[in-house]
Structures are given as structure tokens and as C-alpha cells.
Write a protein that holds these residues in place. Sequence first.
Motif, PDB file in Angstrom:
ATOM      1  N   ARG A  78      19.960 -27.981 -12.573  1.00 52.40           N
ATOM      2  CA  ARG A  78      20.126 -27.999 -11.157  1.00 52.40           C
ATOM      3  C   ARG A  78      21.265 -28.532 -10.349  1.00 52.40           C
ATOM      4  O   ARG A  78      21.967 -29.286 -11.069  1.00 52.40           O
ATOM      5  N   TYR A  79      21.466 -28.386  -9.180  1.00 51.42           N
ATOM      6  CA  TYR A  79      22.493 -28.932  -8.336  1.00 51.42           C
ATOM      7  C   TYR A  79      21.675 -29.738  -7.605  1.00 51.42           C
ATOM      8  O   TYR A  79      20.724 -29.661  -6.900  1.00 51.42           O
ATOM      9  N   THR A  80      22.249 -31.238  -7.562  1.00 49.09           N
ATOM     10  CA  THR A  80      21.735 -32.313  -6.631  1.00 49.09           C
ATOM     11  C   THR A  80      22.108 -31.967  -5.350  1.00 49.09           C
ATOM     12  O   THR A  80      22.975 -31.045  -5.038  1.00 49.09           O
ATOM     13  N   PRO A  81      21.637 -32.878  -4.225  1.00 45.81           N
ATOM     14  CA  PRO A  81      21.919 -32.465  -2.981  1.00 45.81           C
ATOM     15  C   PRO A  81      23.442 -32.633  -2.650  1.00 45.81           C
ATOM     16  O   PRO A  81      23.908 -32.379  -1.809  1.00 45.81           O
ATOM     17  N   THR A  82      24.071 -33.642  -3.583  1.00 45.38           N
ATOM     18  CA  THR A  82      25.649 -33.814  -3.447  1.00 45.38           C
ATOM     19  C   THR A  82      26.325 -32.855  -4.229  1.00 45.38           C
ATOM     20  O   THR A  82      27.792 -32.799  -4.199  1.00 45.38           O
ATOM     21  N   GLY A  83      25.837 -31.910  -4.834  1.00 47.39           N
ATOM     22  CA  GLY A  83      26.432 -30.722  -5.557  1.00 47.39           C
ATOM     23  C   GLY A  83      26.903 -31.000  -6.943  1.00 47.39           C
ATOM     24  O   GLY A  83      27.268 -30.215  -7.616  1.00 47.39           O
ATOM     25  N   GLU A  84      26.250 -32.182  -7.495  1.00 47.67           N
ATOM     26  CA  GLU A  84      26.463 -32.403  -8.836  1.00 47.67           C
ATOM     27  C   GLU A  84      25.472 -31.549  -9.728  1.00 47.67           C
ATOM     28  O   GLU A  84      24.415 -31.470  -9.182  1.00 47.67           O
ATOM     29  N   ILE A  85      25.887 -31.524 -10.955  1.00 49.92           N
ATOM     30  CA  ILE A  85      24.978 -30.938 -11.925  1.00 49.92           C
ATOM     31  C   ILE A  85      24.107 -31.827 -12.694  1.00 49.92           C
ATOM     32  O   ILE A  85      24.752 -33.023 -13.095  1.00 49.92           O
ATOM     33  N   GLU A  86      22.931 -31.622 -12.722  1.00 54.56           N
ATOM     34  CA  GLU A  86      22.014 -32.431 -13.228  1.00 54.56           C
ATOM     35  C   GLU A  86      21.156 -31.482 -14.539  1.00 54.56           C
ATOM     36  O   GLU A  86      20.522 -30.512 -14.055  1.00 54.56           O
ATOM     37  N   GLY A  87      20.855 -32.043 -15.649  1.00 56.82           N
ATOM     38  CA  GLY A  87      20.152 -31.522 -16.636  1.00 56.82           C
ATOM     39  C   GLY A  87      18.706 -31.497 -16.155  1.00 56.82           C
ATOM     40  O   GLY A  87      18.060 -32.489 -15.987  1.00 56.82           O
ATOM     41  N   LEU A  88      17.971 -30.624 -16.707  1.00 57.41           N
ATOM     42  CA  LEU A  88      16.567 -30.536 -16.462  1.00 57.41           C
ATOM     43  C   LEU A  88      15.674 -31.014 -17.852  1.00 57.41           C
ATOM     44  O   LEU A  88      16.274 -30.642 -18.800  1.00 57.41           O
TER      45      LEU A  88
END
Length: 170
Positions: free
Chosen positions: A160-170
Amino acid sequence: YVDNDPQNPTLDARRKINPKVYLIKSPQEIGGFFIVKYFVPFIPILTRRLFMENILFINACLRKESRTKELADVILSKFKGNITEVNLDKESLPPLNLERLNYRSDLIGKKDFSNPIFDKAKQFAAADIIVIAAPFYDFSFPAMLKNYIENINIVGLLFRYTPTGEIEGL
């Protein structure tokens, strides 16, 4: 096989950075063909995860006598649990063209992951351990592995994309 040779200058240099570094070499019965890699945190993780239940094996090997496949078989024999193999040579995953990409994007926008187009991504996301056997031909990996990765890389399922636009694994 762990090389703890204190005379090994490469290993010695790595130990100065992290004293828990081990040099992993392939077993001789594999034929000695294995790209040497450093697995700093991998050894304790492997030990803890030997008893996971859901192992996904992505097989991108084409040759019957593949040394990469033989090495993967040795690794897989160390795990206990349900091993599911995805043989990319036998899969019929179409490449992402504009039509397929738009169709998939519409479904993702609706958060409708029930379509079979997402089955491989859901299978990947559900795995406790993922083993990928990918031979290295002519300075590259098989195109079918790249195609598989493009097909499973789904926002909302794998990341997913975090609110700051970084990619984060689920």
C-alpha cells in the motif's frame, strides 16, 4: 555449509561490520554452482521458520537438469508444511498490456479482488515462506519471472502507499 574461515579476507571484512555474518556455500552434491551471498539475518529466521505451514515455491527453471532447481529442492526439503509450486513454464499468465492493465486498475479502484486475475497475488500474499528458483541466463532472469511479478504486484494485496507516498508491504 557455512564458511567460518578466519583467513578469508572478504568474510573478515564483513565480520568487522557485523560479527554475525556467515558465508553460505552450496552443498557439493549440487555441483558447486551457486552465487555466494551473505545472509546476515536469514540464518536465525530460517531456523525459526522451518516449521511454517504455507510455503510457496516459484519455479522459473526451464531445464530438467537445472542446478538452480536442485538447490531449491534442497532448501525446500528443510521446511515442514504445505509446499505449493507455481511452475512458471506451465502457467499461462498473459503479459500486462494496456487493456489488461486498465481492467485490473478498475477492479483495484473498486477494491474488488474477487476476480481470478488476482488469484496469484492472493496466493503470494498468503504464503509464510516464498522460495524462488530463478536461473541466471545471459546476465538476466527469465522473462516469465518478470511477467509473474508484474501480475502479482497489486496495490491493496501486496503493498500500500502510506499517506506520505512511501510504499509499505502488507
